[in-house]
Write an enzyme that holds these catalytic residues in place. Structure first.
Site, PDB file in Angstrom:
ATOM      1  N   TYR A  20       0.843  -1.202   0.000  1.00 17.01           N
ATOM      2  CA  TYR A  20       0.000   0.000   0.000  1.00 17.01           C
ATOM      3  C   TYR A  20       0.873   1.245   0.000  1.00 17.01           C
ATOM      4  CZ  TYR A  20      -3.309   3.586   1.253  1.00 17.01           C
ATOM      5  OH  TYR A  20      -4.041   4.736   1.249  1.00 17.01           O
ATOM      6  N   GLU A  42     -11.130   4.579   4.221  1.00 17.29           N
ATOM      7  CA  GLU A  42     -10.841   5.574   5.268  1.00 17.29           C
ATOM      8  C   GLU A  42     -12.009   5.677   6.249  1.00 17.29           C
ATOM      9  OE1 GLU A  42      -8.012   6.703   5.918  1.00 17.29           O
ATOM     10  OE2 GLU A  42      -6.928   6.407   4.050  1.00 17.29           O
ATOM     11  N   TRP A  50      -5.299   1.001  10.629  1.00 19.11           N
ATOM     12  CA  TRP A  50      -5.197   0.860   9.186  1.00 19.11           C
ATOM     13  C   TRP A  50      -4.849  -0.575   8.828  1.00 19.11           C
ATOM     14  CZ3 TRP A  50      -7.308   2.858   5.306  1.00 19.11           C
ATOM     15  CH2 TRP A  50      -6.804   2.715   4.020  1.00 19.11           C
TER      16      TRP A  50
END
Length: 185
Positions: A20, A42, A50
């Protein structure tokens, strides 16, 4: 704007964060589906890690039909129940409902701005406070952290990578919106 503390140091080599960080975070030029997916991820991350979002990403993409905006916008109560019963996603009714609502908003942005990407471009550049105000007026479940991370991840706000990070140089070559705005000041 400050970079997420240590992300550039801790991500390389990590099985989830590494790809990522190296291939997506901060890169501009995403299409509607990719922008919608990042906004949704998000939203799912709010209040959570995350890493959890990245672990559940494949299941989330599958559960939300690849984040096809038109498909998600048409979801009804049966779909909400299906999603809330799916252990492959983060099961939060407020987040799920906001994502469905936001898909409908993106459909409306097609008519008003010729799409989500052009809506973002039409409002750039702004500082974070102005972006947050705009997102809160337009979308659901888009507080300051969601907006900040979404805009950094899509290249509209500076701060995704430290200047010493090799990825920073790759992104700089693409002239992301935050850098283009900085160069014209």
């Amino acid at each position: 704007m400050a970079v997420v503390s240590g992300y550039c140091e801790t991500s390389p080599g990590h099985p989830l964060h590494g790809p990522y960080h190296d291939l997506e975070y901060g890169y501009p030029g995403k299409d509607e589906r990719a922008l919608f997916e990042l906004l949704c991820l998000e939203i799912f991350q709010a209040g959570l890690s995350w890493e959890l979002v990245l672990k559940k990403r494949a299941g989330t993409v599958s559960a939300f039909d690849g984040f096809d905006v038109d498909t998600v916008a048409a979801y009804g109560e049966t779909d909400v129940a299906r999603l809330l019963d799916n252990p492959d996603i983060i099961r939060n009714r407020l987040k799920v409902n906001s994502i469905i609502h936001n898909a409908g908003v993106i459909q409306e942005l097609r008519a008003s701005h010729d799409g989500f990407a052009k809506w973002l471009a039409a409002h750039h550049p702004q500082d974070l406070a102005a972006w947050v105000k705009l997102f809160k007026k337009t979308f659901k479940f888009t507080g300051p952290e969601v907006v900040n991370e979404f805009l950094m991840s899509t290249g509209y706000l500076e701060g995704a990578h430290q200047e010493s990070c090799p990825v920073y140089q790759k992104i700089a070559k693409t002239n992301p919106p935050w850098l283009a705005a900085k160069r014209t000041r």
